[in-house]
Design an enzyme around this catalytic site. Structure first.
Site, short mmCIF file in Angstrom:
data_model
loop_
_atom_site.label_atom_id
_atom_site.label_comp_id
_atom_site.label_asym_id
_atom_site.label_seq_id
_atom_site.Cartn_x
_atom_site.Cartn_y
_atom_site.Cartn_z
N GLU A 67 -39.66 43.00 15.39
CA GLU A 67 -39.12 44.19 14.74
C GLU A 67 -38.05 44.77 15.65
O GLU A 67 -38.20 45.84 16.23
CB GLU A 67 -40.24 45.21 14.47
CG GLU A 67 -39.77 46.35 13.57
CD GLU A 67 -40.38 47.71 13.91
OE1 GLU A 67 -40.28 48.61 13.08
OE2 GLU A 67 -40.93 47.90 15.01
N ASP A 93 -44.24 44.86 16.85
CA ASP A 93 -43.71 46.20 16.70
C ASP A 93 -42.80 46.55 17.89
O ASP A 93 -43.22 46.40 19.04
CB ASP A 93 -44.91 47.16 16.64
CG ASP A 93 -44.52 48.55 16.20
OD1 ASP A 93 -44.21 48.73 15.01
OD2 ASP A 93 -44.52 49.47 17.05
#
Lengths: 642, 642
Positions: free
Chosen positions: B400, B371
Site C-alpha cells: 500500500e 499497510d
C-alpha cells in the site's frame, strides 16, 4: 542489510559504475542523488570527495524538488578522484520543525521542550568543554517552567544551536553511497579550439612553424597534424584515392610505415625529430598545443609486419590480410590483430602500442586524435588510456568515433577524453536541438564530451558542398557556440567546397593523397570571421561549457535560438542562427527570460559580438532578421540595463 | 580486462542490480541487451538461464535494430532464478557473408574458399566421429579446383554446416554479462482480481462464508480482509473518525491489539481460528484466496507494548509516543520503533514481525496486503520479504505504497510483489496515457507490478464522489482492462458515492469505524457489469498482461483508446472508453492496424464483449459513439474476416 536511508541514482557516473565520470579542474562538479527514508524525519546529507588517496572534504547537500539532493565541489588537481554521498537523520531539525507546528496549533509542548533539551544536552557533550556552557544555558531555558512556551522555544533559535547539530558527529541512520570514481582533466579536455593541417603541404615542420602566427592569430589552441610517419610504398594510393599511383604521388599519411620506420619515425619530407621539437616549442610560444594522430594500422612496409608477423592476420596462401569491407579493399593498409594467439604476443603488442604514445609524450605531445577507435577492441582502450593517464593525467584522447551511438558512448565511457560527433551531419533545427539536448542532458553527459567539426579531410559535409560564405559562417557559429570544443580542417576559412563527386563527402583532389598549395590571403576569406568567433569564445565563460545550453522558441523553423549562461548569470550569451543559406529569414523569437537572467518588463541590451550592434529590448519576444547568405548569426551578449 | 564483446544494458533488471527483476512462471521472459564489438564480424549471442542452483538452459538470441539483441525464456517453477547473456564472434557466419559479397562482385575467392575449408575442418574435429565424414566431403568440395567458385561455395549452404557452428564449443571472443537475478512468481502475482470486505459487517468469518458465492460469482479471485485482530480500547476512534467513541463503537481494525492479543490473535466478534480455517477452505473451493492485512502498528493495548517497551518510542514523561503527523495526532495507534537501541532488540523485533507472517502462512494465507510500507524501514522489507519467500515462494506482498514515486519504486525493487498506484487519481486522457506508458515501458517495468484500485475504504476518489453508474463503470473498465491486477472495495458495485465532506476522500459513515449493512441485491447495482468485466479478463489472455498496452489516437479528448494483444496476435482486444460521465461523446478514432494484427484494407470484426454487438470495419478510422452516463465503454474483440 541495506542502509536505513536510501541514496539512489547518484550522479555524475558512467553507466556501469566501473569507469569514472569526467570533470575538469577548477570547475565545479554538481553531485546529485535521490535521498529519502521511511516516515517524515528531516534528513541531512553531504558529499565527501577527495583526490584518490588524498584527504576527504565534506560539502553539505541541499534538498531540491522530488527528493533530489545536490551539492557542488571543485577539484583543483587533475587525475583520479572519488566522491560519495552520505545522509543521516537530523533529529534536532525534525524536532524543531514538529515542535513549531504544534506550538502554532496551540498544543501543549512541554514534553517536546524536554525532548529538545535532552537532545541538546546529549550533543553538547560531543563539543569541546569550552563551548559547552552556552548550550547548558539553552537547556536551562528550555526546562524553565516559569517561562512561556514561546520564550522557551525561542532559546533554540540561536545559530550556534543549529551549528551544534550540523557539526555533530552523532549522525543517526548514517548511510552512504559507494565511492564513485571521477576523472579530473585539465580545462582543455572540455574547452578547446582545433585546427587541422597537413604539414607536408606547408613544407614540413619548419614550413609549418611559419604558419603558427596565422593559426594562433585566428585564436586556435590545438594544432592537429595527421600522421607524420613514413608512408608505405606498396599499394600506395594515387591522387583522388586511385588504386594505382604515379611515381611522384605522396600517398596517404594513414598508410603508416616503410623501411624508414613506423609509428615512432618521422617522414623524411617533414623534417627531423629536432624540427619536430622546434615545432612543438614554437607552437607553445603561440599558445598552441600540437595534437598527433594515433592511427593503429600499418602499411605492408611497416617494420612490425616483418618483425612481428604474429601481430597481423595471415591467410592460407601465406599473405598478410589487408583491410577490407567487402567488396571494398584497402590494399595500402593492413589491420593489426589485437588478439594474437598467445597472451604473451598480445601483451607485447599492446605494450608496443603504448610505447608509441610514451615516445611522443616524451617528445612533448599531450594530445592524441585517435583514428577509428571503434575498429580496435574496447578492452584495448580500457587498458591503454588509464595506463597512460595514471602517469600523465594531462594527456587528452580525442576519439574519431564516427560509428553507431552505443559504440560512441562506450568509447567515451571507457576513457576517451573527447569524441567526434554526429554534428557534422545535423543541419535541421529539430535535429540540432534534439542532439544538443541529448549531449548536454542525456545519459552520456556525465562522461562523453563532444568535439564539433563542420568539416574534416574525410568529410565535406552536405551543406558545405558548393556552399557560399553564409553556410560556412553558419556551420562555424553552430560548432563554436554550441560545443565548448570544436575544430576545423585547413581550407575551411577559404570556403573550399568542391566534392570529389556530387554525392560524395570526399574533397576533390583530397589533401589525403596529394600536396595542396593554398593562398591563405585569398580575398573574401573567413579568417576575420573565424578570429572573431574564437575571440568571443575566449571572452565568454558561458561559451566554454556544454551543460548550460538552453533552447528558446522561434516560430520560424529556419531560425534556431539558444543561450548559454554561467551559473551565477554574470555572463549570458544568446545565439540566433539563420539555418537557411538561401537568404533572409525573420520573425519573432520567444525568449525564456529566466534562463537569460533578465527581467523582461524592464529594458535590456543585446550586443552582437559579430557586428558590434547594440539592441535594446523590452519584453521577451524580440524581432530578428538575418541574411543566411551573408551574415547568418547574432552572438548576443545580454545585460539588463540597471 | 574487460571482455572482447560489449554486452550492455542487460534487461530485465532492477536498477541497483542487487535485487531481482520479476517474472511469472509459465510466461515468457524477454531478455535484451546491447551487443557489439569493434569491426564488422558477425556476432552470435545466447541467454543462459536457470532456477537458482539448477541446470543452465541456453536460448539463442536474435539481433534487433540498433545492436539490441533479444531472446525469450520461460521459467516453469517459482522462486529465485538467474540468467546471463553470452556473446561470441561467429567466424563462419562472417566468412559466409563476406565470401558471398566478394563472389557476387566477381572477385577471386580461391583463398577465401581455403579459409572456409580450414574453418570447417577445425570445427568438425569437435564433433563426434560418426558425424565427421559429411563435413570432410564439404571440405573436399571447397578445395576441389576442378569445380567453379559457385559450385564450391554452394557446398557450405547445407544446414548441417550451419549447425556445426551453431553447436560448436569453439566460441571466439566469448564474453558474458554478470548473472542477473530474476524472481519468478506464480501467475496471481501479475494477474489477480481483488475484492475487499470487512468481515465484521457480514457477521464475522462464518457470515463471510455465506458471501463467498456472491464474490466468486462476480469473478474475483482474491478476497482481501482488513486486519482481523483484536482492536484497542484506549483512545478508540468513534464513527466518522471521531476522537472520542461511544460504548458501542467498534473501532478501527488498524488499531491492532488488546488484552486479547495482537497480530496473531483473532477479534472475538469475527470467530475462532477454526472459523478462519473454514473461511480459507471454503474460499478455496470457490477459487478465492484470502489476503490478510499486514499492518505493523499497535494500539496502546497491544501485548507488545507492555512486553517489549524497547520496541516503541518513549517520551521524557514516560509515555509511549503515539503516531502523529504534526499537527495531526493518531492517538489510537503507536508506531513501532524498527531501530531499537540494541542490535539484539532489533533482531528480536524483526523476527517477531516475521513470525506474524509465519503464523498466518501456516494457517493457509499466501497473500498479504501491506499497510503503509513506506513508513517502515526499507532495510526491514529488504530483509523480511526474501526471508519469507525463500521458504514460501508462493507468498505475494501487495504494497500500500501511496507515497512519492521514488519510494514506491524502491519498495517494488526491494521485493514487494505488487503495488497500489496513482491510478486512483489519474482521470484525464493524457495523464492515464502517460501513466500507463510509464508503468508498462518505463524504468520500473521490470520489477514493479501495478494493482489498480478505483476505490479503497480510505479513498472515494474524485470522479466517484456523487457519481452515477457511468463513472463507476468507466473507472472499473479502466482499472480492469489497463492493469492485469485490480481490485475494488465492497460497496463499489452498489455505487456508494457519499464522501464524509465535499472536499474529502473519506466515505461518509466509513466502514473503518462502524459496521455497515448493505443490500447487495439493490436494484440497478453493477453486479452484472462487474461479473462481465471479470469474465472478459478470464476469456482474453491479452488482458492478463501489462506490457502489451498500446494507445491509439482519437481527436476527441474524452475518448481514450487502447489495445492489448498477445505476442502471437491470436487474441486482440481494443478498448474504447468515454471519460466524460456527462453524456455522449463521439468521433473517429485512428487505429494502429499493425498493433491489432489486422489488414485494414480488408474487413475485420470488432465484437463488443459488453453488449455482444458486432461491428464490421474496414480501414483504420472507425467512428465510435459512447454514452458516458450509461454505457461508457467498448471492450472489443478484434478479428480479421478471412
Amino acid at each position: 542489510m541495506i542502509d536505513p536511508i536510501e541514496i539512489g541514482d547518484v550522479r555524475p557516473r558512467a553507466p556501469g559504475g566501473e569507469f569514472p565520470a569526467k570533470a575538469v579542474a577548477a570547475r565545479s562538479v554538481r553531485v546529485s542523488a535521490d535521498i529519502f527514508k521511511d516516515g517524515h524525519s528531516v534528513l541531512a546529507a553531504q558529499v565527501l570527495w577527495r583526490p584518490m588517496n588524498g584527504q576527504w572534504t565534506a560539502v553539505r547537500m541541499a534538498a531540491g524538488a522530488n527528493y533530489r539532493w545536490w551539492a557542488d565541489f571543485q577539484p583543483e588537481v587533475i587525475g583520479p578522484h572519488e566522491y560519495k554521498v552520505q545522509a543521516w537523520t537530523d533529529h534536532f531539525m525534525t524536532w524543531q520543525r514538529d515542535v513549531a507546528i504544534k506550538h502554532e496549533a496551540g498544543q501543549d509542548i512541554s514534553v517536546e521542550l524536554e525532548e529538545g533539551a535532552a537532545l541538546i544536552e546529549l550533543s553538547a557533550l560531543e563539543m569541546e568543554p569550552s563551548k559547552r556552557p552556552r548550550y547548558r544555558e539553552v537547556v536551562a531555558t528550555l526546562r524553565d517552567e516559569s517561562l512561556g512556551f514561546a520564550e522557551r522555544l525561542a532559546a533554540t533559535g540561536k545559530s550556534f544551536v543549529t551549528e551544534l547539530f550540523a557539526d555533530s558527529p552523532l549522525r543517526h541512520d548514517l548511510s552512504s553511497s559507494r565511492p564513485m570514481p571521477v576523472w579530473v582533466d585539465r580545462e582543455r579536455a572540455l574547452y578547446s579550439s582545433w585546427y587541422e593541417l597537413f604539414p607536408r603541404s606547408l613544407g614540413g615542420f619548419m614550413g609549418t612553424v611559419e604558419h603558427l602566427p596565422r593559426v594562433a592569430g585566428m585564436g586556435f589552441d590545438v594544432l592537429y597534424l595527421p600522421p607524420i610517419h613514413p608512408i608505405g610504398a606498396t599499394a600506395r594510393k594515387g591522387r583522388n584515392n586511385a588504386v594505382t599511383h604515379e611515381p611522384d604521388d605522396v600517398g596517404s599519411p594513414w598508410a603508416i610505415g616503410s623501411k624508414l620506420g613506423g609509428h615512432t619515425a618521422i617522414h623524411p619530407d617533414l623534417g627531423t625529430i629536432d624540427d619536430f621539437h622546434a615545432l612543438v616549442d614554437q607552437a607553445a610560444e603561440h599558445g598552441l598545443e600540437i595534437a598527433l594522430d594515433y592511427a593503429l594500422q600499418c602499411s605492408v612496409d611497416h617494420p612490425w609486419v616483418a618483425e612481428h608477423p604474429e601481430w597481423f592476420h595471415h591467410r592460407p596462401d601465406g599473405s598478410i590480410k589487408f583491410a577490407e569491407n567487402p567488396p571494398k579493399k584497402y590494399q595500402d593498409i593492413v589491420p593489426i590483430n589485437f588478439w594474437p594467439s598467445t597472451d604473451r604476443s598480445r601483451s607485447e603488442l599492446w605494450d608496443a602500442c603504448k610505447q608509441i604514445l610514451d615516445y611522443w609524450i616524451a617528445h612533448g605531445v599531450k594530445i592524441f586524435r585517435v583514428d577509428n577507435p571503434h575498429t580496435k577492441p574496447l578492452a584495448f582502450w580500457a587498458w591503454l588510456i588509464p595506463a597512460v593517464q595514471i602517469k600523465h593525467p594531462e594527456v587528452i584522447f580525442l576519439a574519431e568515433a564516427f560509428t553507431h551511438p552505443k559504440m560512441m558512448a562506450q568509447l567515451a565511457e571507457i576513457g576517451f577524453t573527447q569524441s567526434y560527433t554526429y554534428f557534422t551531419w545535423r543541419t535541421h533545427k529539430q535535429e540540432l536541438t534534439d542532439y544538443l539536448n541529448e549531449l548536454a542532458y542525456g545519459p552520456t553527459a556525465d562522461y562523453m564530451r563532444p568535439n564539433f567539426w563542420p568539416n574534416t579531410p574525410d568529410i565535406l559535409s552536405g551543406p558545405l558542398r558548393g556552399g557560399g560564405p553564409g553556410v560556412f559562417k553558419q556551420r562555424l557559429v553552430l560548432a563554436a557556440t554550441m560545443a565548448p570544443s570544436y575544430g576545423i580542417y585547413s581550407g575551411y576559412e577559404l570556403m573550399e567546397n568542391e566534392p570529389a563527386r556530387p554525392t560524395d563527402e570526399e574533397y576533390l583532389f583530397s589533401e589525403k593523397y596529394e600536396i595542396k598549395h593554398r593562398d591563405f590571403d585569398l580575398p573574401g576569406n573567413l579568417v576575420g570571421f573565424v578570429t572573431r568567433i574564437n575571440e568571443l569564445r575566449r571572452q565568454h565563460r558561458a561559451l566554454r561549457q556544454l551543460r548550460n545550453i538552453r533552447f528558446h522558441h522561434a516560430d520560424n523553423s529556419q531560425l534556431i535560438v539558444y543561450s548559454k549562461a554561467t551559473h551565477d548569470l554574470s555572463d549570458v550569451v544568446l545565439v540566433v542562427v539563420n539555418l537557411d543559406p538561401g537568404g533572409v529569414q525573420e520573425g519573432l523569437i520567444e525568449l525564456d527570460a529566466a534562463a537569460l537572467g533578465v527581467d523582461p518588463t524592464r529594458p535590456y541590451t543585446a550586443t552582437d559580438g559579430l557586428t558590434w550592434t547594440e539592441y535594446t529590448w523590452t519584453g521577451n519576444t524580440p524581432f530578428v532578421r538575418l541574411d543566411g547568405a551573408d551574415q547568418p548569426a547574432h552572438i548576443l551578449h545580454i545585460t539588463q540595463i540597471t
